[in-house]
Scaffold this motif. Structure first.
Motif, PDB file in Angstrom:
ATOM      1  N   GLU A 149      33.829  57.614  21.070  1.00 46.68           N
ATOM      2  CA  GLU A 149      33.895  56.222  20.655  1.00 46.68           C
ATOM      3  C   GLU A 149      35.331  55.728  20.748  1.00 46.68           C
ATOM      4  OE1 GLU A 149      32.232  55.225  16.847  1.00 46.68           O
ATOM      5  OE2 GLU A 149      30.296  56.094  17.367  1.00 46.68           O
ATOM      6  N   ARG A 150      35.463  54.427  20.959  1.00 51.10           N
ATOM      7  CA  ARG A 150      36.777  53.794  21.042  1.00 51.10           C
ATOM      8  C   ARG A 150      36.648  52.386  20.506  1.00 51.10           C
ATOM      9  NH1 ARG A 150      41.687  53.430  20.303  1.00 51.10           N
ATOM     10  NH2 ARG A 150      43.131  53.023  21.989  1.00 51.10           N
ATOM     11  N   SER A 151      37.528  52.003  19.599  1.00 49.43           N
ATOM     12  CA  SER A 151      37.549  50.622  19.125  1.00 49.43           C
ATOM     13  C   SER A 151      38.057  49.724  20.237  1.00 49.43           C
ATOM     14  CB  SER A 151      38.472  50.486  17.912  1.00 49.43           C
ATOM     15  OG  SER A 151      37.959  51.204  16.832  1.00 49.43           O
ATOM     16  N   LEU A 152      37.477  48.538  20.313  1.00 48.18           N
ATOM     17  CA  LEU A 152      37.957  47.501  21.225  1.00 48.18           C
ATOM     18  C   LEU A 152      38.616  46.433  20.383  1.00 48.18           C
ATOM     19  CD1 LEU A 152      34.922  46.870  23.612  1.00 48.18           C
ATOM     20  CD2 LEU A 152      37.080  47.947  24.189  1.00 48.18           C
ATOM     21  N   ILE A 153      39.816  46.056  20.729  1.00 53.31           N
ATOM     22  CA  ILE A 153      40.501  44.987  20.016  1.00 53.31           C
ATOM     23  C   ILE A 153      40.408  43.737  20.883  1.00 53.31           C
ATOM     24  CG2 ILE A 153      42.671  44.190  19.041  1.00 53.31           C
ATOM     25  CD1 ILE A 153      43.361  47.191  18.611  1.00 53.31           C
ATOM     26  N   ILE A 154      39.632  42.775  20.397  1.00 51.09           N
ATOM     27  CA  ILE A 154      39.393  41.536  21.117  1.00 51.09           C
ATOM     28  C   ILE A 154      40.131  40.428  20.375  1.00 51.09           C
ATOM     29  CG2 ILE A 154      37.649  39.966  22.036  1.00 51.09           C
ATOM     30  CD1 ILE A 154      37.320  42.838  23.082  1.00 51.09           C
ATOM     31  N   GLY A 155      41.075  39.801  21.055  1.00 52.20           N
ATOM     32  CA  GLY A 155      41.845  38.751  20.396  1.00 52.20           C
ATOM     33  C   GLY A 155      42.729  39.328  19.297  1.00 52.20           C
ATOM     34  N   VAL A 156      43.033  38.496  18.332  1.00 52.46           N
ATOM     35  CA  VAL A 156      43.959  38.891  17.274  1.00 52.46           C
ATOM     36  C   VAL A 156      43.294  39.728  16.193  1.00 52.46           C
ATOM     37  CG1 VAL A 156      45.518  38.005  15.492  1.00 52.46           C
ATOM     38  CG2 VAL A 156      45.368  36.848  17.691  1.00 52.46           C
ATOM     39  N   ASP A 157      42.061  39.385  15.830  1.00 56.74           N
ATOM     40  CA  ASP A 157      41.486  40.035  14.659  1.00 56.74           C
ATOM     41  C   ASP A 157      40.059  40.556  14.827  1.00 56.74           C
ATOM     42  OD1 ASP A 157      40.325  37.578  14.846  1.00 56.74           O
ATOM     43  OD2 ASP A 157      40.705  36.969  12.790  1.00 56.74           O
ATOM     44  N   GLU A 158      39.559  40.652  16.043  1.00 54.58           N
ATOM     45  CA  GLU A 158      38.210  41.166  16.235  1.00 54.58           C
ATOM     46  C   GLU A 158      38.266  42.589  16.775  1.00 54.58           C
ATOM     47  OE1 GLU A 158      33.977  40.127  18.422  1.00 54.58           O
ATOM     48  OE2 GLU A 158      35.684  38.808  18.752  1.00 54.58           O
ATOM     49  N   VAL A 159      37.609  43.501  16.051  1.00 47.75           N
ATOM     50  CA  VAL A 159      37.527  44.896  16.464  1.00 47.75           C
ATOM     51  C   VAL A 159      36.051  45.247  16.596  1.00 47.75           C
ATOM     52  CG1 VAL A 159      38.067  47.282  15.846  1.00 47.75           C
ATOM     53  CG2 VAL A 159      39.675  45.462  15.255  1.00 47.75           C
ATOM     54  N   ARG A 160      35.687  45.828  17.743  1.00 49.04           N
ATOM     55  CA  ARG A 160      34.295  46.195  17.979  1.00 49.04           C
ATOM     56  C   ARG A 160      34.209  47.652  18.408  1.00 49.04           C
ATOM     57  NH1 ARG A 160      33.206  40.695  20.885  1.00 49.04           N
ATOM     58  NH2 ARG A 160      32.997  41.878  22.797  1.00 49.04           N
ATOM     59  N   LYS A 161      33.043  48.229  18.216  1.00 48.93           N
ATOM     60  CA  LYS A 161      32.773  49.611  18.587  1.00 48.93           C
ATOM     61  C   LYS A 161      32.426  49.685  20.080  1.00 48.93           C
ATOM     62  CE  LYS A 161      29.231  53.059  17.951  1.00 48.93           C
ATOM     63  NZ  LYS A 161      27.954  53.352  17.334  1.00 48.93           N
ATOM     64  N   SER A 162      32.981  50.684  20.739  1.00 49.80           N
ATOM     65  CA  SER A 162      32.616  50.942  22.132  1.00 49.80           C
ATOM     66  C   SER A 162      32.604  52.449  22.349  1.00 49.80           C
ATOM     67  CB  SER A 162      33.603  50.279  23.098  1.00 49.80           C
ATOM     68  OG  SER A 162      34.817  50.978  23.148  1.00 49.80           O
ATOM     69  N   VAL A 163      32.133  52.849  23.504  1.00 49.26           N
ATOM     70  CA  VAL A 163      32.124  54.255  23.877  1.00 49.26           C
ATOM     71  C   VAL A 163      32.531  54.348  25.344  1.00 49.26           C
ATOM     72  CG1 VAL A 163      29.670  54.299  24.497  1.00 49.26           C
ATOM     73  CG2 VAL A 163      30.774  56.405  23.764  1.00 49.26           C
ATOM     74  N   PHE A 164      33.355  55.349  25.653  1.00 50.19           N
ATOM     75  CA  PHE A 164      33.675  55.602  27.056  1.00 50.19           C
ATOM     76  C   PHE A 164      32.429  56.135  27.738  1.00 50.19           C
ATOM     77  CE2 PHE A 164      38.098  55.994  25.465  1.00 50.19           C
ATOM     78  CZ  PHE A 164      38.699  55.107  26.331  1.00 50.19           C
ATOM     79  N   ALA A 165      32.257  55.778  28.997  1.00 47.61           N
ATOM     80  CA  ALA A 165      31.111  56.267  29.762  1.00 47.61           C
ATOM     81  C   ALA A 165      31.473  56.322  31.236  1.00 47.61           C
ATOM     82  CB  ALA A 165      29.902  55.355  29.558  1.00 47.61           C
ATOM     83  N   ILE A 166      30.827  57.242  31.907  1.00 56.01           N
ATOM     84  CA  ILE A 166      30.881  57.302  33.367  1.00 56.01           C
ATOM     85  C   ILE A 166      29.490  56.898  33.830  1.00 56.01           C
ATOM     86  CG2 ILE A 166      31.154  58.747  35.414  1.00 56.01           C
ATOM     87  CD1 ILE A 166      33.749  58.586  33.935  1.00 56.01           C
ATOM     88  N   CYS A 167      29.443  55.930  34.714  1.00 55.45           N
ATOM     89  CA  CYS A 167      28.150  55.523  35.242  1.00 55.45           C
ATOM     90  C   CYS A 167      28.276  55.306  36.750  1.00 55.45           C
ATOM     91  CB  CYS A 167      27.627  54.280  34.530  1.00 55.45           C
ATOM     92  SG  CYS A 167      28.721  52.881  34.547  1.00 55.45           S
ATOM     93  N   GLU A 168      27.142  55.063  37.353  1.00 54.88           N
ATOM     94  CA  GLU A 168      27.084  54.814  38.790  1.00 54.88           C
ATOM     95  C   GLU A 168      27.654  53.426  39.065  1.00 54.88           C
ATOM     96  OE1 GLU A 168      26.699  55.604  42.569  1.00 54.88           O
ATOM     97  OE2 GLU A 168      25.920  57.102  41.156  1.00 54.88           O
TER      98      GLU A 168
ATOM     99  N   GLY B 231      43.298  52.879  26.477  1.00 51.12           N
ATOM    100  CA  GLY B 231      43.683  51.799  25.571  1.00 51.12           C
ATOM    101  C   GLY B 231      42.511  51.085  24.918  1.00 51.12           C
ATOM    102  N   SER B 232      42.835  50.270  23.909  1.00 44.94           N
ATOM    103  CA  SER B 232      41.810  49.546  23.161  1.00 44.94           C
ATOM    104  C   SER B 232      41.763  48.057  23.506  1.00 44.94           C
ATOM    105  CB  SER B 232      42.035  49.719  21.662  1.00 44.94           C
ATOM    106  OG  SER B 232      43.314  49.223  21.304  1.00 44.94           O
TER     107      SER B 232
ATOM    108  N   ARG C  59      33.985  51.198  29.446  1.00 43.90           N
ATOM    109  CA  ARG C  59      33.738  51.223  28.013  1.00 43.90           C
ATOM    110  C   ARG C  59      32.509  50.366  27.765  1.00 43.90           C
ATOM    111  NH1 ARG C  59      39.513  49.140  26.359  1.00 43.90           N
ATOM    112  NH2 ARG C  59      39.225  48.190  28.380  1.00 43.90           N
ATOM    113  N   ILE C  60      31.520  50.923  27.077  1.00 45.12           N
ATOM    114  CA  ILE C  60      30.319  50.161  26.744  1.00 45.12           C
ATOM    115  C   ILE C  60      30.565  49.519  25.384  1.00 45.12           C
ATOM    116  CG2 ILE C  60      27.844  50.218  26.294  1.00 45.12           C
ATOM    117  CD1 ILE C  60      27.696  52.716  28.095  1.00 45.12           C
ATOM    118  N   ASP C  61      30.505  48.206  25.335  1.00 41.48           N
ATOM    119  CA  ASP C  61      30.738  47.423  24.125  1.00 41.48           C
ATOM    120  C   ASP C  61      29.432  47.340  23.340  1.00 41.48           C
ATOM    121  OD1 ASP C  61      31.320  45.541  22.176  1.00 41.48           O
ATOM    122  OD2 ASP C  61      31.981  43.992  23.580  1.00 41.48           O
ATOM    123  N   TYR C  62      29.460  47.896  22.132  1.00 44.70           N
ATOM    124  CA  TYR C  62      28.282  47.821  21.276  1.00 44.70           C
ATOM    125  C   TYR C  62      28.363  46.675  20.303  1.00 44.70           C
ATOM    126  CZ  TYR C  62      26.746  52.241  23.181  1.00 44.70           C
ATOM    127  OH  TYR C  62      26.319  53.213  24.033  1.00 44.70           O
TER     128      TYR C  62
END
Length: 172
Positions: free
Chosen positions: A21-40, A99-100, A169-172
């Motif tokens: 899992e990896r946090s995504l920092i979107i803008g100044v104050d939004e943090v979302r859950k994501s996961v690294f993935a390898i896909c086709e 990176g996030s 990164r898959i954004d959940y």
């Protein structure tokens, strides 16, 4: 308007290897859950086609029938030139990143829709079709980076499952 999850079942049938899992920092104050993935690579839907820059089939549109991506690659010759330039001079370490922030490793939805990194995904697809040595170099660097760690994915777990791998990164 298509909602997130509309093609999740289709995307999940394609080969995917998930990592940490990896946090995504979107803008100044939004943090979302994501996961690294390898896909086709070909299972991902960027906003526009990398060959002719028309809107991609199945990419979300708004209530007026327009592509939801704020960049119109079909009419923006500079954006088209950038996709071609990145493909011709592909620098894998600019796309492979722990990176996030939204830059670096592209971000997709659970459907395989690219939400950040349309240029990067189109450039990778264009490199795969028109500049194969560049895409093969991307795969070589990706394997090395996976073996160094930090993504929660080992390169041997993708070697036989995924023909044309891409790190996202898959954004959940």
């Amino acid at each position: 308007m298509k909602k997130i999850g509309y093609r999740k079942e289709i995307f999940e049938k394609t080969p995917i290897v998930t990592g940490r899992e990896r946090s995504l920092i979107i803008g100044v104050d939004e943090v979302r859950k994501s996961v690294f993935a390898i896909c086709e690579l070909d299972s991902l839907i960027a906003s526009h086609n990398e060959q002719n820059f028309s809107n991609s089939k199945d990419y979300p549109i708004d209530e007026k029938g327009r592509n939801v991506n704020d960049r119109n690659y079909l009419k923006d010759k500079n954006a088209q030139a950038k996709v071609k330039s990145v493909a011709q001079d592909l620098k894998p370490n600019l796309i492979i990143d722990t990176g996030s922030s939204p830059s670096g490793t592209p971000i997709i939805t659970v459907d395989g829709i690219v939400v950040s990194g349309n240029n990067r995904i189109m450039s990778l697809k264009l490199a795969k079709s028109n500049f194969l040595d560049n895409y093969n170099n991307y795969k070589k660097v990706l394997k090395k980076e996976l073996d160094y760690g930090g993504y929660g994915i080992k390169s041997e777990s993708i070697s036989t499952k995924i023909k044309n791998p891409v790190l996202v990164r898959i954004d959940y």
